[in-house]
Scaffold this motif. Sequence first.
Motif, PDB file in Angstrom:
ATOM      1  N   THR A 143      13.763  -0.629 -26.343  1.00 47.51           N
ATOM      2  CA  THR A 143      13.224  -1.398 -27.549  1.00 47.51           C
ATOM      3  C   THR A 143      12.759  -0.411 -28.505  1.00 47.51           C
ATOM      4  N   GLY A 144      12.834   0.821 -28.175  1.00 49.08           N
ATOM      5  CA  GLY A 144      12.284   1.802 -29.351  1.00 49.08           C
ATOM      6  C   GLY A 144      11.055   2.240 -29.279  1.00 49.08           C
ATOM      7  N   LEU A 145      10.164   1.695 -28.197  1.00 49.51           N
ATOM      8  CA  LEU A 145       8.731   2.276 -27.993  1.00 49.51           C
ATOM      9  C   LEU A 145       8.949   3.576 -27.389  1.00 49.51           C
ATOM     10  N   LEU A 146       9.307   4.653 -27.644  1.00 53.42           N
ATOM     11  CA  LEU A 146       9.573   5.715 -27.114  1.00 53.42           C
ATOM     12  C   LEU A 146       8.491   6.458 -26.277  1.00 53.42           C
ATOM     13  N   SER A 147       7.267   6.238 -27.375  1.00 51.59           N
ATOM     14  CA  SER A 147       6.013   6.817 -26.994  1.00 51.59           C
ATOM     15  C   SER A 147       5.494   6.338 -25.545  1.00 51.59           C
ATOM     16  N   ALA A 148       5.833   5.084 -25.107  1.00 52.77           N
ATOM     17  CA  ALA A 148       5.380   4.539 -23.921  1.00 52.77           C
ATOM     18  C   ALA A 148       6.003   5.248 -22.643  1.00 52.77           C
ATOM     19  N   CYS A 149       6.892   6.144 -22.888  1.00 55.17           N
ATOM     20  CA  CYS A 149       7.343   6.826 -21.844  1.00 55.17           C
ATOM     21  C   CYS A 149       7.067   8.434 -21.794  1.00 55.17           C
ATOM     22  N   SER A 150       5.864   8.548 -22.524  1.00 53.84           N
ATOM     23  CA  SER A 150       5.470   9.813 -22.543  1.00 53.84           C
ATOM     24  C   SER A 150       4.441  10.338 -21.486  1.00 53.84           C
ATOM     25  N   SER A 151       3.934  11.463 -21.268  1.00 50.67           N
ATOM     26  CA  SER A 151       3.182  11.701 -20.251  1.00 50.67           C
ATOM     27  C   SER A 151       1.754  11.159 -20.375  1.00 50.67           C
ATOM     28  N   ASN A 152       1.293  10.743 -19.172  1.00 53.05           N
ATOM     29  CA  ASN A 152      -0.256  10.035 -19.098  1.00 53.05           C
ATOM     30  C   ASN A 152      -1.172  11.272 -19.623  1.00 53.05           C
ATOM     31  N   HIS A 153      -2.488  10.930 -19.949  1.00 50.66           N
ATOM     32  CA  HIS A 153      -3.527  11.699 -20.210  1.00 50.66           C
ATOM     33  C   HIS A 153      -4.579  11.350 -19.406  1.00 50.66           C
ATOM     34  N   ILE A 154      -4.744  12.193 -18.218  1.00 50.82           N
ATOM     35  CA  ILE A 154      -5.951  12.001 -17.082  1.00 50.82           C
ATOM     36  C   ILE A 154      -7.133  12.743 -17.320  1.00 50.82           C
ATOM     37  N   THR A 155      -8.401  12.237 -17.685  1.00 49.94           N
ATOM     38  CA  THR A 155      -9.460  12.769 -17.668  1.00 49.94           C
ATOM     39  C   THR A 155     -10.398  12.618 -16.493  1.00 49.94           C
ATOM     40  N   ILE A 193       0.428  -4.551 -20.448  1.00 52.99           N
ATOM     41  CA  ILE A 193      -0.700  -4.130 -21.201  1.00 52.99           C
ATOM     42  C   ILE A 193      -0.861  -3.186 -22.475  1.00 52.99           C
ATOM     43  N   GLY A 194       0.145  -2.202 -21.918  1.00 52.63           N
ATOM     44  CA  GLY A 194       0.374  -0.977 -22.932  1.00 52.63           C
ATOM     45  C   GLY A 194      -0.568   0.258 -22.817  1.00 52.63           C
ATOM     46  N   ASN A 195      -0.440   1.077 -23.689  1.00 52.14           N
ATOM     47  CA  ASN A 195      -1.145   2.389 -23.764  1.00 52.14           C
ATOM     48  C   ASN A 195      -2.063   2.382 -24.935  1.00 52.14           C
ATOM     49  N   GLY A 251      -8.554  10.641  -8.228  1.00 51.33           N
ATOM     50  CA  GLY A 251      -7.335  10.863  -7.612  1.00 51.33           C
ATOM     51  C   GLY A 251      -6.458   9.484  -7.704  1.00 51.33           C
ATOM     52  N   SER A 252      -6.695   8.646  -8.504  1.00 48.66           N
ATOM     53  CA  SER A 252      -5.918   7.259  -8.713  1.00 48.66           C
ATOM     54  C   SER A 252      -4.828   7.692  -9.964  1.00 48.66           C
ATOM     55  N   GLY A 253      -5.101   8.535 -10.717  1.00 44.26           N
ATOM     56  CA  GLY A 253      -4.136   8.488 -11.885  1.00 44.26           C
ATOM     57  C   GLY A 253      -2.907   8.987 -11.843  1.00 44.26           C
ATOM     58  N   ASP A 254      -2.445   9.492 -10.658  1.00 48.05           N
ATOM     59  CA  ASP A 254      -1.260  10.050 -10.116  1.00 48.05           C
ATOM     60  C   ASP A 254      -0.241   8.543  -9.610  1.00 48.05           C
ATOM     61  N   TYR A 255      -0.944   7.513  -9.571  1.00 45.41           N
ATOM     62  CA  TYR A 255      -0.236   6.367  -9.111  1.00 45.41           C
ATOM     63  C   TYR A 255       0.372   5.564 -10.349  1.00 45.41           C
ATOM     64  N   PHE A 256      -0.133   6.013 -11.426  1.00 45.04           N
ATOM     65  CA  PHE A 256       0.580   5.322 -12.661  1.00 45.04           C
ATOM     66  C   PHE A 256       1.816   5.668 -12.806  1.00 45.04           C
ATOM     67  N   ASP A 257       2.694   4.958 -13.454  1.00 47.96           N
ATOM     68  CA  ASP A 257       4.071   5.389 -13.982  1.00 47.96           C
ATOM     69  C   ASP A 257       3.683   5.947 -15.294  1.00 47.96           C
ATOM     70  N   GLN A 258       4.628   7.045 -15.714  1.00 45.71           N
ATOM     71  CA  GLN A 258       4.362   7.884 -16.939  1.00 45.71           C
ATOM     72  C   GLN A 258       4.527   6.936 -18.330  1.00 45.71           C
ATOM     73  N   GLY A 259       3.532   6.754 -19.066  1.00 48.70           N
ATOM     74  CA  GLY A 259       3.698   5.788 -20.197  1.00 48.70           C
ATOM     75  C   GLY A 259       2.697   6.150 -21.111  1.00 48.70           C
ATOM     76  N   GLY A 260       2.173   7.473 -21.177  1.00 45.57           N
ATOM     77  CA  GLY A 260       1.308   7.631 -22.387  1.00 45.57           C
ATOM     78  C   GLY A 260      -0.108   6.995 -22.194  1.00 45.57           C
ATOM     79  N   TYR A 261      -0.418   6.660 -20.969  1.00 44.23           N
ATOM     80  CA  TYR A 261      -1.658   6.215 -20.743  1.00 44.23           C
ATOM     81  C   TYR A 261      -2.957   6.936 -20.641  1.00 44.23           C
ATOM     82  N   LYS A 262      -3.963   6.649 -21.140  1.00 43.12           N
ATOM     83  CA  LYS A 262      -5.193   7.476 -21.301  1.00 43.12           C
ATOM     84  C   LYS A 262      -6.186   6.680 -20.103  1.00 43.12           C
TER      85      LYS A 262
END
Length: 359
Positions: free
Chosen positions: A13-25, A171-173, A182-193
């Motif tokens: 649908t064009g929201l390519l940013s949603a397929c970017s790498s996540n940002h884990i702090t 819900i989105g990013n 240790g939970s961040g690795d269980y997210f799919d890649q979607g540009g999530y903070k």
Amino acid sequence: MKINLSLSLVCLTGLLSACSSNHITRITADTPVAKLLEDGRYGNLYPGDKTYPVTCQENCYPPHPDVQCETSAEHCQYIGAQTPPGLNSGFTVRWLGHASFVIQAPDGQQILLDPVSKQFDWPVDWAADWFADTHREPGLWLGGEQLAKTSAVLYSHLHYDHFNKADIAEIGNQAEYFVGLGSGDYFDQGGYKINEMDWYASKSLGELTIHSVPAHHFNGRIWVPFLYDDNEKALWSAWLLEYQGKTLFFAGDTGYSAHFNDIHQRFGDIDICLIPIASYHHEEHSKWYRYVHTTPEDALTAAAELNCKVMIPWGYGNASWGMGDLSSHSALLRLLAMYPRLNSEVPLLILNEGDEVAL
């Protein structure tokens, strides 16, 4: 396939940013609190055999005039008159069912707690359809416009009935996500903070502070998520929201242990307590179920130790799956039976799925 397909549709649908790498702090406490064991797994603060202050022995599930049911303790509504305590906390609480809540903070920020639109994430949702004794209708869910207002999403742990990847994609990013270490690795890649937090670590969103606090449970993402030693390489948590001295506590899935007293020692009396009362009963494995889930009387004991100004129970209900419960509302009936027997002074506020209350 369901999760991958949903993400593919987002990309198409064009929201390519949603397929970017996540940002884990990774956010740790001043002194590390979570117990990382030698094999790389996390452990509870108070392991070992438990002695419980109170256990219902007989007549634990009597009918109650304020619980109106279609059949015995099944498909029920709470119809009792209630007056919410005048806390002037500024928090609004809406229960979607099972462990899912929508919290409106005093500054208008929308916080989601363990948001799950169906009973389970895939593929356990597919497998559960084969087991009629565990399956009920899914809980309520939010429309796209309301989801878009979300500032933060807090997950207590990764079990399939509390953490749903398809819902995260919806819900989105734009929101920030808060999880245990240790939970961040269980997210799919979607540009999530993603904020991975140790127990007693904190982060502020404006004047709202989000504290990760201990729970007594376990974790894992395998097809059978209720085996105690399944994974444990990601931390489980409870959460405490604090705004100008007012506090809201979400216990997550938890058994009773001394961690409730620890939380009270750190934060003092809690204004609003969201505490589970279900998924403890199982004829073959009742001891283990109670070890990681609070009975109604355990929940009342915990609420007293936290000195909650109001306790909102959860885990029962028409949309809660029948894991370790006799019926949809057996846990609520037991809570209402044990409340006078314990001479509890903690104010109760009983919600039906979909109810919203300003506190």
